[in-house]
Design an enzyme around this catalytic site. Structure first.
Site, short mmCIF file in Angstrom:
data_model
loop_
_atom_site.label_atom_id
_atom_site.label_comp_id
_atom_site.label_asym_id
_atom_site.label_seq_id
_atom_site.Cartn_x
_atom_site.Cartn_y
_atom_site.Cartn_z
N GLN A 93 0.82 -1.22 0.00
CA GLN A 93 0.00 0.00 0.00
C GLN A 93 0.85 1.27 0.00
O GLN A 93 0.57 2.23 -0.71
CB GLN A 93 -0.91 0.02 1.24
CG GLN A 93 -1.53 -1.28 1.63
CD GLN A 93 -2.64 -1.76 0.71
OE1 GLN A 93 -3.00 -1.11 -0.27
NE2 GLN A 93 -3.19 -2.93 1.04
N ASP A 126 -18.48 -0.75 -11.51
CA ASP A 126 -17.38 -1.24 -12.35
C ASP A 126 -16.43 -0.10 -12.69
O ASP A 126 -16.85 0.95 -13.19
CB ASP A 126 -17.98 -1.83 -13.63
CG ASP A 126 -16.89 -2.24 -14.61
OD1 ASP A 126 -16.28 -3.30 -14.42
OD2 ASP A 126 -16.60 -1.44 -15.53
N GLY A 127 -15.15 -0.33 -12.43
CA GLY A 127 -14.15 0.72 -12.63
C GLY A 127 -14.04 1.19 -14.07
O GLY A 127 -13.87 2.38 -14.34
N ASP A 136 -5.77 -0.45 -8.30
CA ASP A 136 -5.38 -1.48 -7.34
C ASP A 136 -6.16 -2.75 -7.66
O ASP A 136 -7.11 -3.13 -6.96
CB ASP A 136 -5.71 -0.97 -5.92
CG ASP A 136 -5.23 -1.94 -4.86
OD1 ASP A 136 -5.59 -1.74 -3.68
OD2 ASP A 136 -4.51 -2.89 -5.20
N SER A 137 -5.76 -3.40 -8.71
CA SER A 137 -6.56 -4.51 -9.27
C SER A 137 -6.05 -5.86 -8.78
O SER A 137 -4.95 -5.98 -8.26
CB SER A 137 -6.46 -4.48 -10.80
OG SER A 137 -5.12 -4.78 -11.17
N SER A 138 -6.91 -6.86 -8.98
CA SER A 138 -6.44 -8.23 -8.77
C SER A 138 -5.69 -8.65 -10.04
O SER A 138 -5.35 -7.81 -10.87
CB SER A 138 -7.64 -9.13 -8.48
OG SER A 138 -8.63 -8.96 -9.47
N ASP A 139 -5.45 -9.95 -10.19
CA ASP A 139 -4.61 -10.39 -11.28
C ASP A 139 -5.41 -10.65 -12.56
O ASP A 139 -6.58 -10.98 -12.49
CB ASP A 139 -3.90 -11.70 -10.88
CG ASP A 139 -3.15 -11.52 -9.56
OD1 ASP A 139 -3.53 -12.18 -8.58
OD2 ASP A 139 -2.24 -10.68 -9.51
N1 LIG Z 1 -5.24 -3.70 -1.80
C1 LIG Z 1 -4.69 -4.99 -2.13
C2 LIG Z 1 -5.16 -5.46 -3.46
C3 LIG Z 1 -4.41 -6.68 -3.86
N2 LIG Z 1 -3.72 -6.56 -5.08
C4 LIG Z 1 -3.33 -7.79 -5.73
C5 LIG Z 1 -3.74 -9.01 -4.98
C6 LIG Z 1 -3.32 -10.27 -5.69
C7 LIG Z 1 -1.83 -10.31 -5.93
N3 LIG Z 1 -1.45 -11.54 -6.61
C8 LIG Z 1 -1.40 -9.09 -6.67
C9 LIG Z 1 -1.84 -7.82 -5.97
#
Ligand SMILES: NCCCN[C@H]1CC[C@H](N)CC1
Length: 281
Positions: free
Chosen positions: A65, A140-141, A158-161
């Site tokens: 963060q 939705d962003g 700040d996305s997931s994968d």
């Molecule tokens: N605020 C945290 C968000 C998490 N971002 C991702 C989570 C999954 C990970 N493989 C990569 C970063």
């Protein structure tokens, strides 16, 4: 998941995994978007997991963060309006709020269950929502961004994968980066979650390739974080103004556990095999 060990298996890190010993399952649920899990680990505090992927742990979330927020905000001379896409656990908001020059913080998160779970089990992160400058937009962003033109000084994604068919896949494609650029005010910059130099060189190289057609400076930096795959993760900083490699502003380092001016500069220094692969130089 039963008491024992949690292991993180993922399409994006084939043949390897990271495991944490689990003391107690705190929450398990399924939102309209993903499986949500929170558990108390033996050595990393509470842990938030989405679709089987570790998002944050009490012990090391600050490394992600702080670097995410301060690499971006210290690279802009006077950030007043900031947009966060994703980041529903609130940790990034906590970090952005450390910058007194920021006047408005808008966050666009799609999953209420993520916010609720973070508020209940990772309150040190979720307290980021308490800052009076924060406005939450549930949705939705991508759709939110398409309506915004010339609006923000800094945008943090700040996305997931980018799992095949997953919710974040479109956030790693050129159209989304065009929308990001259009939403920036002159001199604005974006900072996006840009995966890991040990296992995602192709993803990083592609992000840089198409971003270079849109932004004047496109640079990759990384942080170390034990609970993410390979113990580190990177950020793509794409600026319509100057390079992000040296900070334009400083932040009181006593506020941080990880970020400082030296590590800002150092985080852009890459191994030769990485530099060659992602910048093609
Ligand atoms: N605020 C945290 C968000 C998490 N971002 C991702 C989570 C999954 C990970 N493989 C990569 C970063």
């Amino acid at each position: 998941m039963k008491k024992g060990w949690f292991s993180e298996f993922g399409q994006l890190w084939p043949g390897q995994t990271f495991s944490l010993e689990c003391e107690e399952v705190l929450f398990q649920g399924k939102s309209p978007y993903q499986e949500v899990l929170a558990f108390r680990s033996k050595t990393y505090g509470n842990v938030l997991v989405l679709d089987g992927v570790i998002q944050a742990t009490d012990r090391d979330e600050f490394a992600y963060q702080e670097m995410f927020a301060h690499l971006a905000l210290c690279s802009h001379p006077d950030p007043k309006k900031v947009l966060v896409i994703g980041g529903g656990d609130g940790g990034i908001l906590r970090e952005i709020a450390k910058h007194q020059c920021v006047e408005e913080i808008t966050i666009c998160e799609i999953d209420q269950m993520v916010i609720d779970t973070a508020k209940k089990f990772l309150p040190e992160m979720a307290k980021g929502f308490d800052d009076p400058r924060v406005t939450l937009f549930m949705g939705d962003g991508c759709a939110y961004l398409e309506q915004k033109k010339n609006e923000y000084d800094v945008i943090i994604v700040d996305s997931s994968d980018p799992v095949d068919g997953g919710p974040a896949e479109t956030l790693y494609a050129a159209p989304f980066y065009r929308h990001l650029k259009e939403a920036l005010r002159p001199g604005g910059l974006v900072c996006t979650q840009a995966e890991c130099q040990w296992i995602h060189l192709n993803i990083i190289a592609e992000l840089i390739r198409f971003s270079r057609n849109l932004f004047s400076h496109v640079e990759y930096a990384y942080t170390t974080i034990p609970s993410y795959p390979c113990g580190q993760i990177g950020f793509l900083l794409a600026s319509t103004g100057d390079s992000c490699k040296t900070p334009k502003r400083t932040i009181d380092e006593s506020l941080n556990k990880y970020y400082n001016e030296e590590i800002h500069n150092a985080s852009f220094v890459l191994p030769s095999f990485v530099r060659r692969a992602i910048y093609k130089d």
